[in-house]
Design an enzyme around this catalytic site. Structure first.
Site, PDB file in Angstrom:
ATOM      1  N   LYS A  78       0.810  -1.210   0.000  1.00  0.00           N
ATOM      2  CA  LYS A  78       0.000   0.000   0.000  1.00  0.00           C
ATOM      3  C   LYS A  78       0.849   1.268   0.000  1.00  0.00           C
ATOM      4  CE  LYS A  78      -0.900   0.085   5.022  1.00  0.00           C
ATOM      5  NZ  LYS A  78      -0.375   1.405   5.378  1.00  0.00           N
ATOM      6  N   ASP A  79       2.149   1.163   0.373  1.00  0.00           N
ATOM      7  CA  ASP A  79       3.040   2.327   0.360  1.00  0.00           C
ATOM      8  C   ASP A  79       3.688   2.556  -1.002  1.00  0.00           C
ATOM      9  OD1 ASP A  79       2.573   2.743   3.066  1.00  0.00           O
ATOM     10  OD2 ASP A  79       4.319   1.577   3.697  1.00  0.00           O
ATOM     11  N   ARG A 133      -8.127   8.635   4.309  1.00  0.00           N
ATOM     12  CA  ARG A 133      -9.162   7.611   4.147  1.00  0.00           C
ATOM     13  C   ARG A 133      -9.722   7.193   5.503  1.00  0.00           C
ATOM     14  NH1 ARG A 133      -8.714   2.047   4.821  1.00  0.00           N
ATOM     15  NH2 ARG A 133      -6.510   2.432   5.238  1.00  0.00           N
ATOM     16  N   ARG A 134      -8.843   6.888   6.442  1.00  0.00           N
ATOM     17  CA  ARG A 134      -9.296   6.454   7.765  1.00  0.00           C
ATOM     18  C   ARG A 134     -10.029   7.572   8.495  1.00  0.00           C
ATOM     19  NH1 ARG A 134      -3.533   3.434   9.126  1.00  0.00           N
ATOM     20  NH2 ARG A 134      -4.093   1.376   8.296  1.00  0.00           N
ATOM     21  N   CYS A 246      -1.049   7.660  -2.814  1.00  0.00           N
ATOM     22  CA  CYS A 246      -1.371   7.035  -1.529  1.00  0.00           C
ATOM     23  C   CYS A 246      -2.264   7.910  -0.657  1.00  0.00           C
ATOM     24  CB  CYS A 246      -0.090   6.701  -0.783  1.00  0.00           C
ATOM     25  SG  CYS A 246       0.961   5.520  -1.661  1.00  0.00           S
TER      26      CYS A 246
END
Length: 474
Positions: A78-79, A133-134, A246
């Site tokens: 994901k990074d 996102r979080r 990202c």
């Protein structure tokens, strides 16, 4: 000998050691690990967005690859930026692990009596996360929560929660599980994927190598999981199609199916926070990605930033259109053209719906009215499954403390389709609703052999004087 490059954090080293063990078992080759710090590791006093997230945790490893100091670099997938850097390729994606996010919570911040499925945080709790996102996803579900940037490796961030700098913080389940940290003194709560879909590639590792290094590429193929690679490639393709890196607040989870593939996704944004959720199924991931990306691409980059938009709605709820406008940067003002009038509820009908093994909701208003009626009657809901249309209705339904399944698409037919796929024929399904409802759900459910128990709780009438709220002061 294979020389693997790794960041210096304990999680990065744990992941790299795991890859080394896989390579030894699959190829018999010995591995040596070279460590290095990235910009993201060094600059901890500023949020990631302030230092630029593209390559923040990968650039130094990629430079070492090009220079030949290492043969391969191990990253959290994901990074990794979505575009392959010049001269480098993704040599392997090992088997993927848990994709979910979790909250680590101080016991003092746990909400007493929180309903199952509801975020178990006290009112106004302070949550640490550096991920848009979080942050936005939790704001959608709980606008009362306070959010603050948090940096450092996994252990450092967990320690900040433990000592009370934050009431809770968000972590990838994969990282916590790989590290096997002692989390005594903290409460771990897994965030439902329908509330917070993972970042593209979350739970997977990426092993990067030089494009012209045939030996290393051949060895890495021995630990490559093709199903995992196809799924994460599709998630990253959606990210690329939306032109994001990202930091784009996008959640996506792809899964291979016997019929081809399926992807669920969520795009967050706006002030206050808004979300669009979608799912698509098809014979190949390219078509699924195109279907999901097409309606969202015009919203990227906030083209309506600063515009105030009045949204005229029959039910007063902006729904997905309001969310799309908010993500595009608009200040949305829903104007209700109707008003709801509560209806008396027949006690026997309320009791029958409360006892039904499943419930379906087409609006948040129906959920709220049903909760009120249950409370007045002193009844508890016994449903094992709850079906809802859209994120607003689903969020309201979660307050019942029951598992909620969200229908793909909108309208009664989508809700009926979800229920039909989940319940055996002949099942009873309670349907708190409006008296003047659209017949789509009941017709679709009946055609699928489900027994619908409608419970009209309100009616809708035209508002004789709908008004646009005044412009708020600057």
């Amino acid at each position: 000998m294979i020389v693997l490059g790794s960041r210096t954090s304990e999680l990065a080293l744990t992941q790299t050691r795991a890859v080394a063990e896989l390579l030894r078992a699959a190829t018999g080759c010995d591995c040596r690990i070279e460590t290095m710090e990235t910009v993201g590791d060094k600059v901890l006093e500023r949020p990631l967005a302030a230092i630029g997230t593209k390559g923040a945790f990968t650039a130094e490893l990629e430079d070492a690859l090009r220079a030949g100091r290492i043969d391969a670099a191990v990253h959290s997938l994901k990074d990794l930026p979505v575009d392959d850097p010049p001269g480098l390729v993704l040599g392997a994606v090992p088997e993927r692990v848990d994709t979910a996010d979790v909250l680590l919570i101080r016991p003092e911040a746990v909400a007493a009596g929180a309903a199952p499925g509801a975020i178990p945080l006290r009112q106004g709790a302070r949550v640490g996360t550096s991920s848009p996102r979080r942050c936005l996803s939790l704001q959608v579900a709980r606008p009362d929560l306070q959010f603050a940037d948090i940096r450092g490796n996994v252990g450092t961030r967990a320690g900040k929660v433990l000592r009370g700098d934050y009431d809770a913080a968000v972590f990838a389940a994969a990282g916590l599980d790989r590290l096997r940290l002692d989390l005594q003194g903290l409460v771990r709560w897994q965030i439902p994927v329908d509330l917070l879909p993972p970042a593209p590639g979350q739970g997977a590792l990426a092993v990067q190598c030089r494009a012209d290094d045939e030996r290393t590429r051949g060895l890495l193929q021995r630990i490559h999981d093709e199903d995992a690679a196809r799924c994460v490639a599709a998630e990253r393709a959606l990210l690329a199609a939306l032109g994001g890196g990202c930091s784009l607040p996008l959640g996506a989870l792809a899964q291979a199916t016997p019929q081809g593939c399926r992807m669920t996704a969520a795009l967050f944004g706006g002030t206050p926070a808004a979300v669009l959720r979608a799912a698509a199924t098809g014979p190949d991931f390219a078509a699924v990605v195109a279907e999901l990306a097409a309606p969202w691409l015009p919203l990227i980059g906030a083209p309506l930033q600063g515009q105030r938009v009045a949204l005229l709605r029959i039910d007063g709820d902006g729904g997905d259109l309001a969310a799309a406008l908010a993500i595009a940067g608009a200040r949305v003002v829903p104007v209700a053209l109707t008003r709801a009038i509560d209806l008396p509820a027949e006690p026997q009908a309320v009791a029958a719906v409360a006892a039904a093994p499943a419930l379906a909701f087409a609006s948040a208003r129906a959920v709220e009215r049903f909760r009120t009626v249950l409370g007045t009657a002193g009844l508890a809901c016994r449903a094992a499954q709850v079906f809802a249309i859209g994120p607003t209705t689903a969020a309201a339904a979660r307050a019942l403390g029951l598992p909620v399944h969200v229908a793909d698409g909108s309208g009664g037919s989508a809700l009926a389709g979800l229920a039909a796929r989940s319940l055996p024929r002949g099942s009873r399904i309670g349907f708190p609703c409006a008296a003047d409802r659209n017949p789509g759900f009941e017709a679709g459910a009946a055609a699928a052999g489900l027994l619908v128990l409608p419970l009209p709780l309100y009616r809708v009438e035209a508002d004789p004087a709908p008004a646009l709220p005044p412009e708020p002061p600057p």
